[in-house]
Motif scaffolding. Structure first.
Motif, PDB file in Angstrom:
ATOM      1  N   ARG A   1      -1.125  -4.371  -8.821  1.00 45.41           N
ATOM      2  CA  ARG A   1      -2.482  -4.588  -9.328  1.00 45.41           C
ATOM      3  C   ARG A   1      -3.534  -3.753  -8.603  1.00 45.41           C
ATOM      4  NH1 ARG A   1      -4.844  -7.611 -13.009  1.00 45.41           N
ATOM      5  NH2 ARG A   1      -7.079  -7.963 -12.801  1.00 45.41           N
ATOM      6  N   GLU A   2      -3.502  -3.771  -7.272  1.00 47.58           N
ATOM      7  CA  GLU A   2      -4.508  -3.020  -6.525  1.00 47.58           C
ATOM      8  C   GLU A   2      -4.413  -1.534  -6.837  1.00 47.58           C
ATOM      9  OE1 GLU A   2      -5.663  -2.069  -1.878  1.00 47.58           O
ATOM     10  OE2 GLU A   2      -4.622  -3.937  -2.368  1.00 47.58           O
ATOM     11  N   THR A   3      -3.178  -1.026  -6.899  1.00 46.47           N
ATOM     12  CA  THR A   3      -2.976   0.383  -7.222  1.00 46.47           C
ATOM     13  C   THR A   3      -3.447   0.690  -8.643  1.00 46.47           C
ATOM     14  OG1 THR A   3      -1.066   0.469  -5.752  1.00 46.47           O
ATOM     15  CG2 THR A   3      -1.260   2.213  -7.385  1.00 46.47           C
ATOM     16  N   SER A   4      -3.138  -0.208  -9.578  1.00 50.03           N
ATOM     17  CA  SER A   4      -3.508   0.023 -10.973  1.00 50.03           C
ATOM     18  C   SER A   4      -5.016   0.089 -11.164  1.00 50.03           C
ATOM     19  CB  SER A   4      -2.920  -1.076 -11.855  1.00 50.03           C
ATOM     20  OG  SER A   4      -1.514  -1.013 -11.856  1.00 50.03           O
ATOM     21  N   LEU A   5      -5.750  -0.721 -10.414  1.00 52.43           N
ATOM     22  CA  LEU A   5      -7.208  -0.656 -10.506  1.00 52.43           C
ATOM     23  C   LEU A   5      -7.724   0.711 -10.063  1.00 52.43           C
ATOM     24  CD1 LEU A   5      -8.253  -4.210  -9.255  1.00 52.43           C
ATOM     25  CD2 LEU A   5      -8.667  -3.255 -11.529  1.00 52.43           C
ATOM     26  N   LYS A   6      -7.075   1.273  -9.045  1.00 51.68           N
ATOM     27  CA  LYS A   6      -7.437   2.627  -8.612  1.00 51.68           C
ATOM     28  C   LYS A   6      -7.065   3.651  -9.682  1.00 51.68           C
ATOM     29  CE  LYS A   6      -6.806   1.749  -3.651  1.00 51.68           C
ATOM     30  NZ  LYS A   6      -6.001   2.109  -2.448  1.00 51.68           N
TER      31      LYS A   6
ATOM     32  N   ASP B   1       0.174  10.574  -8.429  1.00 53.44           N
ATOM     33  CA  ASP B   1       0.004  11.755  -7.574  1.00 53.44           C
ATOM     34  C   ASP B   1      -1.463  12.053  -7.340  1.00 53.44           C
ATOM     35  OD1 ASP B   1       2.740  12.027  -7.414  1.00 53.44           O
ATOM     36  OD2 ASP B   1       2.862  13.591  -8.950  1.00 53.44           O
ATOM     37  N   ASN B   2      -2.287  11.789  -8.332  1.00 56.96           N
ATOM     38  CA  ASN B   2      -3.720  12.035  -8.218  1.00 56.96           C
ATOM     39  C   ASN B   2      -4.330  11.184  -7.118  1.00 56.96           C
ATOM     40  OD1 ASN B   2      -6.669  11.455  -8.839  1.00 56.96           O
ATOM     41  ND2 ASN B   2      -6.260  13.035 -10.385  1.00 56.96           N
ATOM     42  N   ILE B   3      -4.022   9.871  -7.113  1.00 58.03           N
ATOM     43  CA  ILE B   3      -4.664   9.008  -6.105  1.00 58.03           C
ATOM     44  C   ILE B   3      -4.006   9.165  -4.735  1.00 58.03           C
ATOM     45  CG2 ILE B   3      -5.495   7.347  -7.792  1.00 58.03           C
ATOM     46  CD1 ILE B   3      -3.283   5.456  -6.955  1.00 58.03           C
ATOM     47  N   ILE B   4      -2.714   9.547  -4.708  1.00 59.64           N
ATOM     48  CA  ILE B   4      -2.074   9.822  -3.422  1.00 59.64           C
ATOM     49  C   ILE B   4      -2.723  11.020  -2.766  1.00 59.64           C
ATOM     50  CG2 ILE B   4       0.046  10.633  -2.327  1.00 59.64           C
ATOM     51  CD1 ILE B   4       1.596   8.859  -4.295  1.00 59.64           C
ATOM     52  N   GLY B   5      -3.027  12.032  -3.605  1.00 62.81           N
ATOM     53  CA  GLY B   5      -3.653  13.235  -3.078  1.00 62.81           C
ATOM     54  C   GLY B   5      -5.045  13.000  -2.527  1.00 62.81           C
ATOM     55  N   LYS B   6      -5.715  11.942  -3.000  1.00 66.66           N
ATOM     56  CA  LYS B   6      -7.064  11.633  -2.551  1.00 66.66           C
ATOM     57  C   LYS B   6      -7.081  10.669  -1.372  1.00 66.66           C
ATOM     58  CE  LYS B   6      -9.296  12.384  -7.030  1.00 66.66           C
ATOM     59  NZ  LYS B   6     -10.054  11.779  -8.126  1.00 66.66           N
TER      60      LYS B   6
ATOM     61  N   HIS C   1       0.809  -1.220   0.000  1.00 64.65           N
ATOM     62  CA  HIS C   1       0.000   0.000   0.000  1.00 64.65           C
ATOM     63  C   HIS C   1       0.849   1.281   0.000  1.00 64.65           C
ATOM     64  CE1 HIS C   1      -3.510  -2.463   0.512  1.00 64.65           C
ATOM     65  NE2 HIS C   1      -2.996  -3.018   1.592  1.00 64.65           N
ATOM     66  N   ASN C   2       2.169   1.139  -0.062  1.00 66.51           N
ATOM     67  CA  ASN C   2       3.046   2.309  -0.126  1.00 66.51           C
ATOM     68  C   ASN C   2       3.190   2.704  -1.596  1.00 66.51           C
ATOM     69  OD1 ASN C   2       5.256   4.106  -0.237  1.00 66.51           O
ATOM     70  ND2 ASN C   2       6.065   3.282   1.687  1.00 66.51           N
ATOM     71  N   LEU C   3       2.358   3.661  -2.018  1.00 66.34           N
ATOM     72  CA  LEU C   3       2.280   3.978  -3.439  1.00 66.34           C
ATOM     73  C   LEU C   3       3.574   4.557  -3.989  1.00 66.34           C
ATOM     74  CD1 LEU C   3      -1.325   5.441  -3.770  1.00 66.34           C
ATOM     75  CD2 LEU C   3      -0.531   3.085  -3.970  1.00 66.34           C
ATOM     76  N   ASP C   4       4.282   5.355  -3.186  1.00 67.69           N
ATOM     77  CA  ASP C   4       5.561   5.914  -3.653  1.00 67.69           C
ATOM     78  C   ASP C   4       6.558   4.804  -3.961  1.00 67.69           C
ATOM     79  OD1 ASP C   4       4.871   8.595  -3.632  1.00 67.69           O
ATOM     80  OD2 ASP C   4       5.424   8.858  -1.528  1.00 67.69           O
ATOM     81  N   GLU C   5       6.602   3.795  -3.090  1.00 72.18           N
ATOM     82  CA  GLU C   5       7.550   2.707  -3.285  1.00 72.18           C
ATOM     83  C   GLU C   5       7.121   1.790  -4.431  1.00 72.18           C
ATOM     84  OE1 GLU C   5       8.596   0.668   0.281  1.00 72.18           O
ATOM     85  OE2 GLU C   5       9.382   2.476   1.253  1.00 72.18           O
ATOM     86  N   VAL C   6       5.828   1.588  -4.568  1.00 69.96           N
ATOM     87  CA  VAL C   6       5.342   0.803  -5.706  1.00 69.96           C
ATOM     88  C   VAL C   6       5.717   1.488  -7.015  1.00 69.96           C
ATOM     89  CG1 VAL C   6       3.279  -0.021  -6.930  1.00 69.96           C
ATOM     90  CG2 VAL C   6       3.449  -0.304  -4.454  1.00 69.96           C
ATOM     91  N   TYR C   7       5.519   2.801  -7.072  1.00 65.92           N
ATOM     92  CA  TYR C   7       5.876   3.545  -8.282  1.00 65.92           C
ATOM     93  C   TYR C   7       7.375   3.460  -8.559  1.00 65.92           C
ATOM     94  CZ  TYR C   7       6.898   7.381 -11.445  1.00 65.92           C
ATOM     95  OH  TYR C   7       7.374   8.115 -12.503  1.00 65.92           O
ATOM     96  N   ALA C   8       8.201   3.632  -7.516  1.00 60.67           N
ATOM     97  CA  ALA C   8       9.651   3.589  -7.689  1.00 60.67           C
ATOM     98  C   ALA C   8      10.107   2.225  -8.199  1.00 60.67           C
ATOM     99  CB  ALA C   8      10.340   3.921  -6.369  1.00 60.67           C
ATOM    100  N   ALA C   9       9.511   1.167  -7.650  1.00 61.15           N
ATOM    101  CA  ALA C   9       9.862  -0.187  -8.094  1.00 61.15           C
ATOM    102  C   ALA C   9       9.448  -0.393  -9.544  1.00 61.15           C
ATOM    103  CB  ALA C   9       9.200  -1.223  -7.192  1.00 61.15           C
TER     104      ALA C   9
END
Length: 236
Positions: free
Chosen positions: A179-184, A230-235, A96-104
């Motif tokens: 996957r979970e992040t991508s669905l969002k 950034d959009n979903i992190i902001g929400k 659930h750490n979106l920054d780290e998922v993006y970096a990976a």
């Protein structure tokens, strides 16, 4: 006869796992071979069937075995893909750490795309184009899960053709992890269209065989992806 030794009643599951993994990696059991049933293994290890079941389950999670209900446990092919359950188990605290998922994603996918672009045969490019065509058809169906399945197919295939087995496994890992992040992300207005557009651009770059164009396309790919992250992190 398999070389199995009875284990002490201390860290029993781990000892069973270690012995079975050793049997597989030493070549005593080959890909596709079936292990003895739980009762037989329990007798040979001198442990309960429950302990054997725990060990087999753990080995299936790390990709060494496939457990087929009603049939038994089988040794996986060396390149058998990780299951989504395995990935979730390995990274449950980071998923659930979106920054780290993006970096990976950026680190691994960029390298996979670049390697695959330099190696893709015409047949492999044609296969990618078929997936891309299906993406174009799917983008108007309002079904993020179906669309994401196609994105995953595209990226996993990129891993398969990149020529590096470790990167191929890492790409499988990232695909499941994201996957979970991508669905969002795909629910954000414009995300589906952007996902199609940036992969179309990448395919044009691959077909051009221009390394600079490929690198620029990959860079643009992740610049656009970052906007949606950034959009979903902001929400959140």
């Amino acid at each position: 006869m398999l070389d199995i030794k009875a284990v002490k009643k201390v860290t029993v599951t781990e000892q069973i796992m270690e012995q079975i993994a050793g049997i597989i990696t030493s070549g005593q059991l080959k890909p596709g071979d079936q292990l003895p049933n739980e009762r037989d293994l329990a007798e040979r290890f001198n442990v309960t069937r429950g302990r054997v079941r725990e060990a087999l389950r753990a080995l299936s999670l790390v990709g060494l075995l496939t457990i087929k209900a009603g049939e038994g446990s089988f040794v996986n092919e060396q390149q058998a893909p990780f299951s989504p359950e395995t990935i979730t188990w390995m990274f449950y605290s980071e998923i659930h750490n979106l920054d780290e998922v993006y970096a990976a994603r950026k680190l691994i996918e960029s390298e996979v795309y670049l390697l695959a672009a330099g190696r893709a045969t015409q047949d492999e490019q044609d296969h990618l184009l078929l997936i891309l065509d299906a993406l174009v058809q799917a983008k108007n169906k309002q079904d993020p899960a179906e669309f994401l399945d196609l994105l995953d197919q595209f990226d996993i295939y990129m891993g398969e053709i990149c020529g590096n087995r470790i990167y191929a496994k890492l790409m499988q890992t990232v695909v499941h992890l994201r996957r979970e992040t991508s669905l969002k992300l795909l629910k954000v207005p414009g995300a589906v269209e952007s996902s199609t557009e940036i992969r179309s651009s990448l395919m044009l770059a691959i077909q051009s065989k221009d390394k600079k164009r490929i690198e620029d396309s990959i860079h643009a790919f992740f610049e656009k992806s970052k906007l949606f992250y950034d959009n979903i992190i902001g929400k959140s």
